[in-house]
Design a protein around this motif. Structure first.
Motif, PDB file in Angstrom:
ATOM      1  N   PHE A 194       0.833  -1.210   0.000  1.00 39.51           N
ATOM      2  CA  PHE A 194       0.000   0.000   0.000  1.00 39.51           C
ATOM      3  C   PHE A 194       0.867   1.261   0.000  1.00 39.51           C
ATOM      4  O   PHE A 194       0.600   2.207  -0.737  1.00 39.51           O
ATOM      5  CB  PHE A 194      -0.917  -0.015   1.222  1.00 39.51           C
ATOM      6  CG  PHE A 194      -1.809   1.194   1.310  1.00 39.51           C
ATOM      7  CD1 PHE A 194      -2.792   1.428   0.363  1.00 39.51           C
ATOM      8  CD2 PHE A 194      -1.663   2.104   2.339  1.00 39.51           C
ATOM      9  CE1 PHE A 194      -3.611   2.539   0.426  1.00 39.51           C
ATOM     10  CE2 PHE A 194      -2.474   3.226   2.425  1.00 39.51           C
ATOM     11  CZ  PHE A 194      -3.457   3.443   1.467  1.00 39.51           C
ATOM     12  N   ALA A 195       1.935   1.255   0.818  1.00 42.10           N
ATOM     13  CA  ALA A 195       2.823   2.419   0.850  1.00 42.10           C
ATOM     14  C   ALA A 195       3.491   2.628  -0.509  1.00 42.10           C
ATOM     15  O   ALA A 195       3.634   3.766  -0.982  1.00 42.10           O
ATOM     16  CB  ALA A 195       3.878   2.233   1.941  1.00 42.10           C
ATOM     17  N   GLU A 196       3.885   1.512  -1.141  1.00 46.34           N
ATOM     18  CA  GLU A 196       4.511   1.619  -2.473  1.00 46.34           C
ATOM     19  C   GLU A 196       3.521   2.188  -3.478  1.00 46.34           C
ATOM     20  O   GLU A 196       3.880   2.986  -4.345  1.00 46.34           O
ATOM     21  CB  GLU A 196       4.998   0.237  -2.913  1.00 46.34           C
ATOM     22  CG  GLU A 196       5.721   0.269  -4.255  1.00 46.34           C
ATOM     23  CD  GLU A 196       6.154  -1.115  -4.714  1.00 46.34           C
ATOM     24  OE1 GLU A 196       6.619  -1.221  -5.851  1.00 46.34           O
ATOM     25  OE2 GLU A 196       5.997  -2.067  -3.928  1.00 46.34           O
ATOM     26  N   HIS A 197       2.263   1.772  -3.341  1.00 52.84           N
ATOM     27  CA  HIS A 197       1.237   2.310  -4.234  1.00 52.84           C
ATOM     28  C   HIS A 197       1.120   3.824  -4.074  1.00 52.84           C
ATOM     29  O   HIS A 197       1.038   4.563  -5.060  1.00 52.84           O
ATOM     30  CB  HIS A 197      -0.113   1.654  -3.933  1.00 52.84           C
ATOM     31  CG  HIS A 197      -1.269   2.359  -4.576  1.00 52.84           C
ATOM     32  ND1 HIS A 197      -1.570   2.234  -5.906  1.00 52.84           N
ATOM     33  CD2 HIS A 197      -2.186   3.226  -4.052  1.00 52.84           C
ATOM     34  CE1 HIS A 197      -2.629   2.981  -6.187  1.00 52.84           C
ATOM     35  NE2 HIS A 197      -3.017   3.589  -5.077  1.00 52.84           N
ATOM     36  N   LEU A 198       1.134   4.304  -2.820  1.00 52.23           N
ATOM     37  CA  LEU A 198       1.043   5.741  -2.579  1.00 52.23           C
ATOM     38  C   LEU A 198       2.250   6.463  -3.156  1.00 52.23           C
ATOM     39  O   LEU A 198       2.120   7.520  -3.783  1.00 52.23           O
ATOM     40  CB  LEU A 198       0.922   6.012  -1.082  1.00 52.23           C
ATOM     41  CG  LEU A 198      -0.358   5.507  -0.395  1.00 52.23           C
ATOM     42  CD1 LEU A 198      -0.319   5.853   1.091  1.00 52.23           C
ATOM     43  CD2 LEU A 198      -1.605   6.106  -1.037  1.00 52.23           C
ATOM     44  N   ARG A 199       3.416   5.898  -2.951  1.00 48.11           N
ATOM     45  CA  ARG A 199       4.626   6.549  -3.466  1.00 48.11           C
ATOM     46  C   ARG A 199       4.636   6.567  -5.000  1.00 48.11           C
ATOM     47  O   ARG A 199       5.226   7.449  -5.614  1.00 48.11           O
ATOM     48  CB  ARG A 199       5.867   5.828  -2.945  1.00 48.11           C
ATOM     49  CG  ARG A 199       6.057   5.967  -1.453  1.00 48.11           C
ATOM     50  CD  ARG A 199       7.363   5.348  -0.990  1.00 48.11           C
ATOM     51  NE  ARG A 199       7.459   5.387   0.452  1.00 48.11           N
ATOM     52  CZ  ARG A 199       7.758   6.460   1.175  1.00 48.11           C
ATOM     53  NH1 ARG A 199       7.997   7.611   0.554  1.00 48.11           N
ATOM     54  NH2 ARG A 199       7.819   6.400   2.477  1.00 48.11           N
ATOM     55  N   GLY A 200       3.994   5.607  -5.598  1.00 46.28           N
ATOM     56  CA  GLY A 200       3.927   5.588  -7.060  1.00 46.28           C
ATOM     57  C   GLY A 200       3.086   6.719  -7.620  1.00 46.28           C
ATOM     58  O   GLY A 200       3.129   6.990  -8.826  1.00 46.28           O
TER      59      GLY A 200
END
Length: 922
Positions: free
Chosen positions: A814-820
């Protein structure tokens, strides 16, 4: 064919003209079991997925190397063409030595020589052989890859101790038997069994040293007793495996162009081979990998050594492998299946799948006066008489018509004998199914596993020739050999997971690629705030996950402590029974007592038991039986603590969800950014809270299974060698056997037996035994329960670590999705903009293509309202505080107790029956 039994010769000849010569069986065109997975057009899906990914890669072309977004899209496009599959289902083939496991595996693969058989007269598989799929061989020349992994240091040491003891007992037993307390009338131990153990030990030890002379030069009783010889064995082992070119993990790698070439290299790691250095008893397992259409379906097959290995360490190692597999196929030869107690025991242990060889001897034919055998026998006699009349007519010149008639009669005769054999085998299969079914049948019909009657030898005959004549074709059809049925049974087990893998890929992974492209081509989605939200989310995750995991471990540990505490009142009574059992053992005669110690608690059949029964006995099993009521009480108590664990986890996940929502509300992004983050968190088709909840439910199930497995391990269920009592007593028995008081000094000039100081050697050993079981500060029962709890707690914490690592990956996703979705920190080049424009133009076509691929799947069942991820949409209504997980668990347990008390008191008998039924069905 059965309908032709009553046909005339003319009718048979007419039917014969319609029959084409059968050809070699082609397993590649064999039908899969009828499941949604088999009906799925996978070839079309695979092709379209590759085309889907390739269209994206072609559109990207040679994008700027510093364009991170396009690089991310390309990697995602490459991954979409390859469906990620779950780990293969492990299937162990179990059975007695010479039961036909290896031949059955060769038939399963339709590959002669895939597994070594007992044709040479030696053990065909003296170590576990694992068969895995090698996917790279699907589109090119098939290569066979092999790995040999040797045992780890601790198991090697135990193995060497056992081998050396067997060798010592055979050659130097008289040195231990010279005791004034040893009755002269005592019968000698079973020499044949001792010699068999000695032969096995000698084979291995000689192989380690390279020659028998070199081994004997190093061997001496004093060196063995000092423990130095076992350490020397370990050094020799390291020297011996150098020829195998092992790596730092003690793994040797090999490769062959076919199975025969590979097996010729690996056979010395599986069995004894004349003139070669063979270390098969010291091998953990052998891995053979090659492309196979059945293994490709998600199977990993394991050919285990034959049951009843005289080497206890090897038997325990095989038990450990059995404990780790999902499915067991119990194999037995039908010649003794009804009376084979080992088969019945293994079948009850596995209670999953069974394979059995099926054959019938020629002398059974023509001995039955029932129908249809009466008619078959009559027609056989008539046909033979007609053939004899042709042969006896020597005066008449044999013409073409007579040759044809003889040929027709010979075909009819072979057909009749074939029918007779098929009827008898089918009839016996029905009888065996009924008889074995009655033996394995529990209180419920669902406990009966599939019973498959197979003939691997007949199946392999269908692979020998490109074409068969009517007379020389195998007696059974391919389907009647049972091999296709065995394949269908196993493939049906893997089908649901295979289907789930494809669904996850097409409905989750592939749409995620399109979502990445949407984020890449839309500039308005790269607005500020996502990096801030991602940073804040990671802080929330860290602050919540660490204490949550600690709390979960604390609750599991507390449940374990309370379950063991329930046994405290029973320990004195159990210890008293243990003491009585030890006193009973001490009444054995000297030779029987020492044989039991030599056999690590196993006393074989014999007549030297004094007043005790003459049948064999297992001291570990006798101890386990005493502990069984306590262990069952522990398991049932622990199960009651786990009964409401799922509800506690759901409340904890609600707590995590509320904290995440609060943090997103307080984040520095604008409203659009925050709402998008919220939607991704809990309104997605596969929401993150639901993913976490699913994994927590799996954790609870895993712990419940672990409880049952620990209980079975502790009570020595089904006589398994790997058990709680054996892990304690294994070294005790050695110590008791070797225990001896000081020797009295010999009288000068007089030859005499060894004389020990009082109380004498036998009494000294019995005193040592009592000291181990009841004289120490921590007595046996307490020690056993502590060891059980320690192992259970370690295994439970390992499960918690495993599942919380999965949850951390979910949160990181989820955090990676936000950073993307962050603002671009670089300038997009004109070339990059042009590629994005092409991607944007391609996007509708990709969405349409993905929709077409998804339409190839059967309609997915909608989730029930109670299980829908949308349950987290009304997050503002969640009434969640900052309670720790132990506090949440305590609240749940307290809220359930009042409702449980009357239920337990009024339906105690019914509940006990229900529990027993559930255990039998598991």
């Amino acid at each position: 064919m059965a309908s032709l039994l009553f046909a005339t010769l003319e009718e048979f000849n007419a039917w014969l003209k319609t029959q084409k010569p059968p050809k070699r069986y082609n397993a590649a065109i064999e039908d899969m079991p009828d499941t949604p997975w088999s009906r799925l057009p996978r070839a079309i899906i695979d092709t379209r997925l590759k085309e889907f990914g390739q269209r994206i890669i072609v559109c990207l072309g040679k994008f700027p190397y510093d364009d991170k977004e396009l690089d991310h899209v390309e990697k995602a496009a490459q991954s979409v063409s390859q469906v990620k599959r779950s780990p293969a289902m492990q299937v162990a083939f179990i059975g007695s030595q010479a039961a036909g496991k290896s031949t059955l595996l060769c038939a399963f693969f339709s590959l002669e020589g895939a597994s070594p058989t007992g044709a040479s007269g030696k053990a065909c598989t003296s170590t576990a052989i694992r068969y895995k799929n090698y996917a790279e061989g699907k589109d090119g020349p098939t290569k066979f890859h092999g790995q040999t992994r040797f045992l780890k240091t601790k198991k090697l040491e135990a193995m060497f101790k056992e081998l050396c003891r067997h060798y010592y007992y055979f050659h130097h037993a008289e040195e231990d038997s010279e005791d004034e307390d040893d009755p002269e009338s005592e019968e000698a131990p079973d020499q044949s069994k001792l010699e068999a153990l000695k032969d096995t030990a000698e084979d291995i030890l000689v192989a380690l040293w390279g020659s028998k002379q070199s081994f004997l030069e190093s061997w001496s009783p004093s060196v063995f007793k000092s423990g130095a010889f076992v350490r020397l064995c370990q050094l020799k082992f390291k020297e011996a495996i150098e020829f195998a070119n092992v790596d730092s993990d003690s793994i040797a790698y090999m490769m062959g162009s076919d199975q025969h070439q590979l097996l010729s290299q690996m056979i010395r790691f599986m069995s004894q081979v004349e003139g070669e250095k063979c270390l098969w008893p010291l091998v953990d397992h052998v891995m053979i990998s090659f492309y196979n259409q059945w293994l490709e379906q998600g199977l990993e097959l394991i050919d285990l050594p034959g049951c009843g290995d005289s080497n206890r360490q090897r038997a325990r190692h095989a038990d450990e492998i059995r404990d780790s597999v999902q499915v067991e196929v119990v194999v037995c030869n039908t010649a003794r299946i009804e009376s084979d107690e080992m088969f019945i025991q293994q079948a009850r242990t596995a209670i999953n799948l069974h394979g059995a060889a099926n054959s019938i001897s020629d002398n059974q034919q023509g001995q039955d006066d029932r129908e249809p055998y009466r008619t078959i026998n009559r027609l056989v006699r008539e046909t033979q008489e007609m053939l004899a009349s042709i042969d006896d007519d020597e005066d008449e010149e044999e013409n073409f018509a007579q040759v044809m008639k003889r040929n027709q009669l010979e075909k009819r005769l072979s057909h009749l004998k074939r029918c007779d054999k098929q009827h008898r085998v089918a009839e016996r299969a029905q009888r065996l199914s009924r008889t074995i079914g009655e033996k394995l049948q529990g209180r419920s019909a669902s406990t009966l596993p599939p019973l498959i009657h197979t003939s691997a030898a007949q199946y392999m005959e269908w692979l020998e020739k490109p074409k068969f004549t009517f007379k020389d074709q195998p007696d059974f059809s391919v389907e009647e050999t049972g091999i296709p049925q065995l394949r269908r049974e196993l493939l049906a087990l893997t089908a649901p997971q295979n289907m789930q893998d494809y669904e996850n890929h097409v409905f989750i992974t592939a749409p995620a690629v399109i979502e990445k492209i949407i984020r890449t081509v839309r500039e308005d989605i790269h607005e500020g705030g996502f990096v801030t939200i991602a940073d804040a989310f990671e802080v929330v995750g860290q602050k919540f996950m660490v204490p949550w995991k600690t709390g979960v471990v604390e609750v599991f540990r507390d449940s374990s402590d309370k379950s063991m505490k329930k046994l405290r009142a029973d320990i004195p009574a159990l210890q008293n029974r243990i003491n009585m059992k030890v006193e009973e053992w001490c009444k054995l005669k000297f030779a029987a007592f020492n044989r039991a110690m030599k056999g690590k608690g196993v006393l074989p059949d014999g007549k030297s038991y004094a007043k005790s029964p003459q049948t064999g006995r297992n001291l570990d099993k006798e101890l386990s039986d005493i502990l069984t009521p306590g262990i069952s009480k522990w398991a049932n108590t622990h199960a009651s603590f786990m009964a409401h664990m799922e509800e506690a986890f759901c409340k904890a996940i609600d707590q995590l969800h509320r904290r995440v929502i609060n943090e997103l509300d307080d984040a520095g992004g604008n409203m659009v950014t925050v709402e998008k983050a919220k939607t991704k968190w809990h309104n997605d088709k596969n929401s993150y809270p639901e993913k976490i909840k699913t994994d927590m439910m799996v954790l609870v199930t895993d712990v419940q299974r672990l409880t049952k497995r620990a209980s079975d391990w502790a009570i020595m269920k089904d006589g398994r060698e790997n058990n709680l009592v054996g892990s304690i007593t294994n070294e005790w028995y050695d110590d008791i056997h070797d225990a001896a008081p000081k020797l009295k000094p010999p009288v000068p000039g007089r030859k005499q037996k060894k004389v020990y100081e009082k109380p004498g050697r036998f009494q000294f050993q019995k005193n040592r035994m009592k000291s181990h079981f009841s004289g120490s500060k921590v007595q046996f029962v307490e020690h056993a329960f502590q060891k059980l709890q320690a192992k259970f707690d370690r295994d439970t914490e390992a499960l918690v670590d495993k599942h919380f690592e999965i949850i951390n990956d979910i949160l990181s996703e989820f955090a990676e999705h936000l950073r993307g979705r962050k603002m671009l920190d670089y300038q997009i080049s004109e070339h990059g903009r042009a590629i994005r424009a092409d991607l944007k133009e391609l996007l509708p076509h990709l969405q349409d293509e993905l929709h077409q691929i998804q339409s190839l799947f059967p309609q997915r069942v909608k989730e029930e309202d109670g299980a829908s991820p949308s349950k987290f949409a009304n997050y503002a209504d969640l009434n969640v505080d900052d309670a720790t997980f132990p506090e949440i668990y305590d609240r749940v347990m307290k809220s359930k107790k009042p409702a449980q008390v009357p239920k337990r008191s009024t339906k105690r008998d019914d509940d006990s029956k229900t529990k027993r039924m559930r255990i039998e069905q598991s």
